[in-house]
Write an enzyme that holds these catalytic residues in place. Structure first.
Site, PDB file in Angstrom:
ATOM      1  N   ASN A  32      44.273  28.390  43.630  1.00  0.00           N
ATOM      2  CA  ASN A  32      44.451  29.461  44.606  1.00  0.00           C
ATOM      3  C   ASN A  32      44.851  28.824  45.925  1.00  0.00           C
ATOM      4  OD1 ASN A  32      43.222  31.154  46.944  1.00  0.00           O
ATOM      5  ND2 ASN A  32      43.206  32.602  45.245  1.00  0.00           N
ATOM      6  N   GLY A  41      33.587  37.234  39.837  1.00  0.00           N
ATOM      7  CA  GLY A  41      33.400  36.663  41.160  1.00  0.00           C
ATOM      8  C   GLY A  41      31.946  36.559  41.570  1.00  0.00           C
ATOM      9  N   THR A  42      31.503  37.513  42.372  1.00  0.00           N
ATOM     10  CA  THR A  42      30.156  37.500  42.935  1.00  0.00           C
ATOM     11  C   THR A  42      29.059  37.299  41.884  1.00  0.00           C
ATOM     12  OG1 THR A  42      30.935  38.867  44.757  1.00  0.00           O
ATOM     13  CG2 THR A  42      28.570  38.871  44.366  1.00  0.00           C
ATOM     14  N   CYS A  68      43.406  37.541  51.921  1.00  0.00           N
ATOM     15  CA  CYS A  68      42.068  37.281  52.416  1.00  0.00           C
ATOM     16  C   CYS A  68      41.860  38.035  53.709  1.00  0.00           C
ATOM     17  CB  CYS A  68      41.860  35.796  52.654  1.00  0.00           C
ATOM     18  SG  CYS A  68      40.251  35.488  53.372  1.00  0.00           S
ATOM     19  N   THR A  81      38.736  40.980  48.456  1.00  0.00           N
ATOM     20  CA  THR A  81      37.649  41.735  49.090  1.00  0.00           C
ATOM     21  C   THR A  81      38.176  42.788  50.070  1.00  0.00           C
ATOM     22  OG1 THR A  81      37.493  39.989  50.734  1.00  0.00           O
ATOM     23  CG2 THR A  81      35.978  39.868  48.884  1.00  0.00           C
ATOM     24  N   LEU A 107      37.607  30.430  54.725  1.00  0.00           N
ATOM     25  CA  LEU A 107      38.471  29.605  53.892  1.00  0.00           C
ATOM     26  C   LEU A 107      38.226  28.099  54.028  1.00  0.00           C
ATOM     27  CD1 LEU A 107      41.695  31.748  54.304  1.00  0.00           C
ATOM     28  CD2 LEU A 107      40.333  31.499  52.232  1.00  0.00           C
ATOM     29  N   GLY A 166      36.620  42.665  40.571  1.00  0.00           N
ATOM     30  CA  GLY A 166      35.926  43.432  41.602  1.00  0.00           C
ATOM     31  C   GLY A 166      34.611  43.941  41.048  1.00  0.00           C
ATOM     32  N   GLY A 217      40.205  28.735  47.523  1.00  0.00           N
ATOM     33  CA  GLY A 217      41.500  28.744  48.189  1.00  0.00           C
ATOM     34  C   GLY A 217      41.812  27.406  48.861  1.00  0.00           C
TER      35      GLY A 217
HETATM   36  C1  LIG Z   1      32.117  34.025  49.126  1.00  0.00           C
HETATM   37  C2  LIG Z   1      33.487  34.432  48.641  1.00  0.00           C
HETATM   38  C3  LIG Z   1      34.581  33.622  48.886  1.00  0.00           C
HETATM   39  C4  LIG Z   1      35.851  33.980  48.461  1.00  0.00           C
HETATM   40  N1  LIG Z   1      36.910  33.145  48.678  1.00  0.00           N
HETATM   41  C5  LIG Z   1      38.151  33.479  48.220  1.00  0.00           C
HETATM   42  C6  LIG Z   1      39.266  32.598  48.381  1.00  0.00           C
HETATM   43  O1  LIG Z   1      39.140  31.485  48.909  1.00  0.00           O
HETATM   44  N2  LIG Z   1      40.479  32.997  47.925  1.00  0.00           N
HETATM   45  C7  LIG Z   1      40.650  34.211  47.298  1.00  0.00           C
HETATM   46  O2  LIG Z   1      41.761  34.538  46.878  1.00  0.00           O
HETATM   47  N3  LIG Z   1      39.616  35.057  47.109  1.00  0.00           N
HETATM   48  C8  LIG Z   1      38.364  34.714  47.553  1.00  0.00           C
HETATM   49  N4  LIG Z   1      37.311  35.579  47.341  1.00  0.00           N
HETATM   50  C9  LIG Z   1      37.533  36.862  46.660  1.00  0.00           C
HETATM   51  C10 LIG Z   1      37.171  36.801  45.180  1.00  0.00           C
HETATM   52  O3  LIG Z   1      37.984  35.892  44.502  1.00  0.00           O
HETATM   53  C11 LIG Z   1      37.304  38.185  44.542  1.00  0.00           C
HETATM   54  O4  LIG Z   1      38.631  38.615  44.681  1.00  0.00           O
HETATM   55  C12 LIG Z   1      36.398  39.225  45.169  1.00  0.00           C
HETATM   56  O5  LIG Z   1      35.160  38.651  45.508  1.00  0.00           O
HETATM   57  C13 LIG Z   1      36.152  40.440  44.272  1.00  0.00           C
HETATM   58  O6  LIG Z   1      35.504  40.097  43.082  1.00  0.00           O
HETATM   59  P1  LIG Z   1      33.897  40.191  42.883  1.00  0.00           P
HETATM   60  O7  LIG Z   1      33.476  41.544  43.364  1.00  0.00           O
HETATM   61  O8  LIG Z   1      33.675  39.983  41.409  1.00  0.00           O
HETATM   62  O9  LIG Z   1      33.307  39.102  43.697  1.00  0.00           O
HETATM   63  C14 LIG Z   1      36.033  35.207  47.769  1.00  0.00           C
HETATM   64  C15 LIG Z   1      34.936  36.024  47.504  1.00  0.00           C
HETATM   65  C16 LIG Z   1      33.663  35.653  47.925  1.00  0.00           C
HETATM   66  C17 LIG Z   1      32.506  36.564  47.634  1.00  0.00           C
END
Ligand SMILES: Cc1cc2nc3c(=O)[nH]c(=O)nc-3n(C[C@H](O)[C@H](O)[C@H](O)COP(=O)(O)O)c2cc1C
Ligand SMILES: Cc1cc2nc3c(=O)[nH]c(=O)nc-3n(C[C@H](O)[C@H](O)[C@H](O)COP(=O)(O)OP(=O)(O)OC[C@H]3O[C@@H](n4cnc5c(N)ncnc54)[C@H](O)[C@@H]3O)c2cc1C
Ligand SMILES: Cc1cc2nc3c(=O)[nH]c(=O)nc-3n(C[C@H](O)[C@H](O)[C@H](O)COP(=O)(O)OP(=O)(O)OC[C@H]3O[C@@H](n4cnc5c(N)ncnc54)[C@H](O)[C@@H]3O)c2cc1C
Ligand SMILES: Cc1cc2nc3c(=O)[nH]c(=O)nc-3n(C[C@H](O)[C@H](O)[C@H](O)COP(=O)(O)O)c2cc1C
Ligand code: FES
Ligand code: FES
Lengths: 269, 311, 311, 269
Positions: free
Chosen positions: C101, C267-268, C132, C195, C75, C245, C48
Site C-alpha cells: 500500500n 482490518g480493525t 486516507c 475510513t 501514516l 469495512g 501505507g
Molecule cells: C489504525 C489504522 C490505520 C490504517 N492505516 C491505513 C493505511 O496506512 N493505508 C490505508 O490505505 N488504509 C489504512 N487504514 C484503513 C484500513 O485499511 C481499512 O480500509 C479501514 O480500517 C476499514 O476496514 P475495517 O473497518 O475492517 O478496519 C487504517 C485503518 C486503521 C484502523
C-alpha cells in the site's frame, strides 16, 4: 400504561435445545397483562442496541414452581440478543418495558371451545392464555407442532395443563408426523361451529392457520412476529399489511400496537 | 449549587432547553404521553409529513446493525391535513416547541406544505426534510444538489413566515455547500444529520435484509461522523445549527453542543428507552451544575481546537 | 462433505482464498508470526508506504467509539526503502500475496513509488491509498476529485507492470465517478472502503479526543455503509472489487462477497483478535461446506435483488 | 510469545472505592511474565469493541490467598470496559492476550536499592515486581501516593510486604500530605548513589519522577500508559515521543512493544 423497569432475574432455566424459561421480579401491574401481550427486554452494557420483544409466558399462578412476585418469558436462542439473555444468572438486571400491544381476547361465546395452535417457541404465550381460559371455564384443545421433538419446550406443561393435546413433528420424532395444521384441518372439518382458534408460531404456519380458519369461518386470532425497534408504536418498523373488512385497500398496521394479536381475516398477506 | 439556565435560542425560536426529539423517532409526540409530560422537552419534531397520507414501504423495514439500525420506513405518515386536525390540537396543549417535519416530491409540494402550515396555531417552526435517503421523494435529490436545495428553500421561504429549518443530508456530495445554499436562501437554522445510506445482507437467504434494499443508518454508530459534520457546518454558517446522530447520553449531547450546535435532537435513543430524551436532559442539567456552569449557552462551541490538523 | 474451492482471482492476481488483511491494521505482516503462518492468508496489504520514512501524528492517535474506533496515525511508516530491504525479503518466504500500500504527497511521488516497487521480487500488487482521511498528503485530495484520481492512476499505471489496485475513499463526493475514473485509467482492481472522517470530543477537557482533531472511523459501525458502497461500485465497474469495512466474522465477509466483492480485507478485527483473519477464513470455509457450495466464487455477487428500491 | 486464551474468572474481589482484584485461570506460560508486562483483556458479547490493557499484578505466589494456577490483575473502574470487568462473577470468561510488552528489569548492580514509586492504581504492577526483587534479595522501598486514602488499594499488601513504606495523600487523609514525589526527592537528595527507581502512575507523576531521577542520574524505569487498540504493535496508536540517547531527533515509539516500561531519559515529553 406500560412501565419501564429494571427487573431482577430470579431464575433462568435451561430447558435444553436452546430454550430457556426466565423468571424476573415484576411490578404488580404486570399481573394484569393479557396473554400475548409482550415486553421489550434489554440487557444493560451488552453489544446489542435495541431491546427484543418477548411474549409474557407465565403470570403469577401459571407456573407452580415460580414465585408469585415474578412473571415468566420463554425464549429460544437465535442471535445475539437471545444469547445474551441465556448468559444471565439469577441476580442479573434486565430492562423491561411492558405490557405492550394487544393480547388474545376471550372467546366470544360461553360455549366456545378454544383451539390453541402452537408452533415451536410460538408456544410461549399459551401458558398464560390457558390459565386465563380455565379461569373462565374454557377447556382448550392444544395442537403443538415443531420440526422435531426438541423444539417443543412446553410439552410437559401442556401435558399437565391441557385437557386435550395433539403433538406433531415434521420429522416424526414425536407425536404425529406432519404439520400442526394437519390436526387443525381435521378438527375444523369435524366440528368447526364452536371453535375459536388462537395461534402463534412461524409466519408460514400462521398463514396456513389463517387460511383454514377463514375458509371455515371460525374466529381466529394470530399472535404475529415482526422485527421491532421500539415496541410502542413510534418507529413504524414492525408493520404488516392489513385490509379493512369488506375493503380491498391495503394499509400497514403496527404489530406492536394494533397487534401482536390480529384477527386472521384482517391480514393481507 | 447553581441551577443552570437551560434556555437556548434557535434563531427566533426560544427553547426552554436544548433537547428536542428527532423526526420519525417520536411518532406524533402523543405516543410518549405514557412516559412523560411533553412539556419537559425543549421541543419535538413530528414524523415527516406529506401533502397526502403515505402508505410507506413494505416490510422488512428495519434491521439492527452494530451500534445502529437501518430503516426504510418509506415515510409512512397520516398526511398534513390529519396532522392539523387530529394531532396538533392535542399537541399544542403541552408547553414545548412543536416543529413540523415536511417533505415533498416536487418543489411545488414543499411550497404547498409550508403554505398550509403557515397559519397553524401552536407550530414553532417547519423542518424541511430534504435528505431522507429512503425514497427519491424523500428528498435525496434536493439535499444532494446545492442548486435544487437553494430553489426549494427559496420557495418555502416565500410560503411561510414560520421559522424555517433545513435538515441536511449526510449523503450530500458537498455538505458545506448545501449548508451555505440553505443559509443564503433564508433558512433560519440548519439541522443535521439525517441518516446515512447503508445496507445489510441476510446471508442465509442471499438477499437484502430490507425489502427496500437500502436504508438509513442511525444510532451511536454514526455519532463520530455526525459530530464531525456538525462541527464543519457550524463553522461554515452564521445561522444556528441543531445537531443529531446517535445521541444516547448527556455526554453525547455535550459533544454536539461543544462543536457548535445550539441544540440537539434525540432520535434512535427514543426507541431503546422511551424516557431517553428527558433522562438526557436531566443528566445534562446535572453535568452543568456539577461543573458550575451557569448557562448551557456557555458550552455551545466551547471546544478548544486549532484548525483541522493535517500532519 | 464437499471441500470448497476457496481460490479467487483479483484480475491477474490469483489468491488461494478471498481473505486479505487491510493496510494499517497488519503492520508489515511479520508482527503476526506469533499468531499464525502468514501463508494461511489469501494475501496481506502492508502499512501505507511513502518515499521517505514518516514520523506520523503526535498522540492521542486513537479512541474508541460505539462499535468502532477513530484513528489519526498520520501514516507513520518506515519508508519504501526500509520495506524493500528489511521487510519484503522476510515476508516473501510466506506463500501469500503481498500487496504494497503506497501514498504520496504529489502525483510524482506516487509514480516514483510505483516505479521503485516495480521490479520487487515477491510483490503481488500495489494498492494506491488515495483516500486516507487523516492528511492531505494521504490523498484526500486525489481520492475526492475524479480528475486528480484519473491522473494519478494513469501515472502509476505507466510506472509499473504490477497489478494496480486503487483504494477508494468513502468520503469522495462522487464514489461511483471515482471508481469509473480509476477503471478507465487502467486500475486492475478497486478496493474499498477506507475510513470515514469522524471526530469525538472529550467533554471534560472540552477538546477533541484526537490530537489531530479528526480521524478515520473504522470497525463494525461502518459496515452497513461499506456494504452499500461495495454494492454500488461492484455494479458500476467491470474490474474486480475487494470489499472491506467492519468485517469481524465470516458472515460479515459473506455480505461483501454477496454484493459483488471477489475478495475482502480484514482490518480493525486484527486488533481485537490477532487471529481474526484466519478464524474468519476457517468459518467461511465451514459455512460453504455446510451449504454444499463448491466454490466461494459461486457466492460472489449472488445477492438476489431488483434495482435499488425507491418506493 | 503471546498467547490468546479464553480464561475463567476465579475471583473478582471488590476492594472498595472502585478498585477490584481479579484472579483468572492462567496458562503456565504466564507464570514467567516480567513485572509490568500486560494483558489485553476483552469481555465477550460486551458493548466495547477493543480490549483493554492491564498490567499483571500478581503471579503464582505473589498473593497468598490466590490459587497457584491463577494470575491477578488489579483494576480501577473508569469507563465502560472496566465497568464490564467489575460486573463479572466467578465462572465468567474473559479473553486474555499476553504477555505483552517489556517489563521492569532487574537492578543492574547487586547492591542497588530499588525504590518503587506508585501512584494510586499505578501500584498494580508492583506486587509482582516486589516478589521478584525479594527473590533476588533486593528489599525495595515503596513510596505510595494518591489523591486520597481510598485510592490506595494495595496499602495492606505493601504494609505486609515492603520493608519500608512511605504513604502520601494530596488531601492528607492518610500518611504525609503531599505528592509521592516529595519523599522521592528527599530520598534522592540523601542517598541517590545506590537507588534504582521503578515508577508507575498517572502521566504527570511519571514526568515529575523522570525529572527528579534524570537530575540525580539515577537509573529510572517508568511503566507508561497510552490508549491502545491492539497491544501488540500493529496499530501504531499507542506511541510516545522518545529521543535516542545523545540525539535531539524525536521519534514515536510504541508503548505496547518498546514499552510499557521505558527508561526515563529516553522520553521526549
Ligand atoms: C489504525 C489504522 C490505520 C490504517 N492505516 C491505513 C493505511 O496506512 N493505508 C490505508 O490505505 N488504509 C489504512 N487504514 C484503513 C484500513 O485499511 C481499512 O480500509 C479501514 O480500517 C476499514 O476496514 P475495517 O473497518 O475492517 O478496519 C487504517 C485503518 C486503521 C484502523
Ligand atoms: C411480539 C413478539 C413476541 C415475541 N415473543 C417471543 C417469545 O416469547 N419467545 C421467543 O423466543 N421469541 C419471541 N419473539 C421473537 C424474538 O423477539 C426474536 O427471536 C428475538 O428478537 C431474536 O433476537 P436475537 O438478537 O437473538 O436475534 P437476531 O440477532 O435479531 O437474529 C439472529 C438470527 O436469527 C434470525 N431470526 C431473528 N428472528 C427470527 C425469527 N423470529 N425466526 C427465525 N429467525 C429469526 C435473524 O434473521 C438472524 O439471522 C417475539 C417477537 C415478537 C415480535
Ligand atoms: C500497559 C498498560 C497497563 C495498564 N494497567 C492497568 C492496570 O493494571 N490496572 C488498571 O486499572 N488500569 C490499567 N491501565 C489503564 C486501563 O487500561 C484503563 O483504565 C482502561 O483501559 C479504561 O477502560 P474503560 O473502558 O473503563 O474506560 P474508557 O471508556 O476507555 O474511558 C472512560 C473515561 O475514563 C477516561 N480514562 C480512560 N483512561 C484513563 C486513564 N488512564 N486515566 C484517566 N482517565 C482515563 C477516559 O478519558 C474516559 O473519560 C493500563 C494501561 C496500559 C496502557
Ligand atoms: C425509523 C426512523 C424514521 C425516521 N424518519 C424520519 C423522517 O420522517 N423525517 C426526517 O427528517 N428524519 C427521519 N429520521 C431521521 C432522524 O430524525 C435522525 O435524523 C437520524 O435518525 C439520526 O439521529 P439518531 O442517530 O439519533 O437516530 C428517521 C430515523 C429513523 C431511525
Ligand atoms: S416496533 Fe416500533 S412501531 Fe412497532
Ligand atoms: S496498541 Fe497498537 S501499536 Fe501499540
Amino acid at each position: 400504561m406500560p412501565l419501564d423497569v429494571s427487573a431482577t432475574v430470579v431464575r433462568n432455566l435451561d430447558l435444553g435445545h436452546g430454550n430457556f424459561l426466565m423468571d424476573f421480579e415484576a411490578p404488580e401491574a404486570f399481573a394484569a397483562m393479557q396473554p400475548a401481550q409482550f415486553f421489550m427486554i434489554g440487557v444493560p452494557g451488552a453489544e446489542v442496541l435495541l431491546r427484543r420483544p418477548f411474549s409474557v409466558c407465565g403470570l403469577p399462578g401459571t407456573f407452580e414452581d415460580s414465585a408469585p412476585s415474578t412473571v415468566q418469558i420463554l425464549y429460544r436462542v437465535l442471535g445475539k440478543g437471545t444469547s445474551l439473555l441465556a448468559g444471565l444468572r439469577p441476580g442479573a438486571t434486565v430492562h423491561v418495558l411492558g405490557p405492550l400491544g394487544r393480547g388474545f381476547g376471550a372467546p366470544r361465546r360461553p360455549e366456545a371451545v378454544p383451539v390453541i395452535v402452537a408452533g415451536g417457541i410460538g408456544s410461549a404465550p399459551f401458558p398464560a392464555l390457558i390459565a386465563r381460559l380455565r379461569g373462565g371455564f374454557h377447556e382448550p384443545i392444544v395442537l403443538y407442532g415443531a420440526r422435531t421433538a426438541g423444539e417443543l419446550p412446553l410439552l410437559d406443561w401442556f401435558r399437565a395443563n391441557a385437557s386435550e393435546l395433539w403433538v406433531t413433528t415434521e420429522d416424526g420424532s414425536l407425536g404425529q408426523r406432519g404439520l400442526v395444521t394437519d390436526p387443525l384441518a381435521e378438527l375444523l372439518a369435524r366440528r368447526a361451529a364452536r371453535l375459536h382458534v388462537y395461534a402463534c408460531g412461524p409466519t408460514p404456519m400462521l398463514k396456513a392457520v389463517a387460511r383454514l380458519a377463514v375458509r371455515h369461518e371460525v374466529p381466529c386470532e394470530l399472535s404475529l412476529e415482526a422485527p421491532m425497534a421500539c415496541g410502542f408504536g413510534v418507529c413504524l418498523g414492525c408493520v404488516v399489511p392489513t385490509r379493512e373488512p369488506g375493503s380491498d385497500r391495503i394499509r400497514y398496521e403496527r404489530v406492536c400496537v394494533e397487534g401482536p394479536v390480529m384477527a386472521a381475516e384482517r391480514l393481507a398477506w | 449549587m447553581v441551577i443552570p439556565d437551560l434556555t437556548v435560542e434557535v434563531g427566533a425560536v426560544r427553547l426552554k432547553n436544548p433537547i428536542l426529539t428527532a423526526s420519525g423517532t417520536f411518532g406524533y409526540g402523543l405516543e410518549f404521553l405514557p412516559y412523560y409530560d411533553l412539556g419537559e422537552l425543549g421541543g419535538l419534531v413530528t414524523k415527516g409529513l406529506s401533502l397526502r397520507p403515505r402508505l410507506g414501504n413494505p416490510p422488512e423495514r428495519i434491521c439492527e446493525t452494530p451500534a445502529g439500525m437501518l430503516n426504510a420506513i418509506g415515510l409512512q405518515n397520516i398526511g398534513v391535513e390529519a396532522f392539523l386536525t387530529e394531532k396538533l390540537p392535542e399537541l399544542r396543549r403541552y408547553d414545548t416547541a412543536i416543529v413540523a417535519n415536511v417533505f415533498g416530491e416536487t418543489e411545488a409540494e414543499y411550497e404547498t406544505l409550508c403554505r398550509r402550515l403557515d397559519g397553524a396555531p401552536g407550530l414553532a417552526a417547519i423542518e424541511l426534510n430534504v435528505s431522507c435517503p429512503n425514497t427519491e421523494a424523500g428528498g435525496m435529490y434536493f439535499g444532494n444538489d446545492p442548486a435544487a436545495l437553494a430553489r426549494v428553500t427559496r420557495a418555502c421561504r416565500r410560503a411561510t413566515r414560520l421559522p424555517l429549518w433545513v435538515k441536511l443530508s449526510p449523503n450530500a456530495a458537498d455538505l458545506v455547500g448545501a449548508a451555505r445554499a440553505a443559509e443564503e436562501e433564508g433558512a433560519d437554522a440548519l439541522t443535521l444529520v439525517n441518516t446515512f445510506v447503508g445496507m445489510a445482507v441476510d446471508v442465509e437467504r442471499r438477499r437484502p435484509r430490507l425489502a427496500n434494499v437500502t436504508g438509513g443508518l442511525s444510532g451511536p454508530a454514526i455519532r463520530p461522523l455526525a459530530v464531525h459534520m456538525t462541527w464543519q457546518v457550524a463553522r461554515a454558517v452564521r445561522i444556528p445549527v441543531v445537531g443529531m446522530g446517535g445521541i444516547m447520553t448527556a455526554r453525547d449531547a455535550l459533544e454536539f453542543l461543544m462543536v457548535g450546535a445550539v441544540a440537539v435532537q434525540v432520535g434512535t435513543a427514543n426507541f431503546v428507552r422511551p424516557r431517553a430524551a428527558v433522562e438526557i436532559l436531566r443528566d445534562l442539567e446535572a453535568w452543568l451544575a456539577a461543573h458550575a456552569i451557569g448557562s448551557v449557552r456557555e458550552v455551545v462551541g466551547s471546544m478548544e481546537s486549532t484548525d483541522e490538523g493535517q500532519p
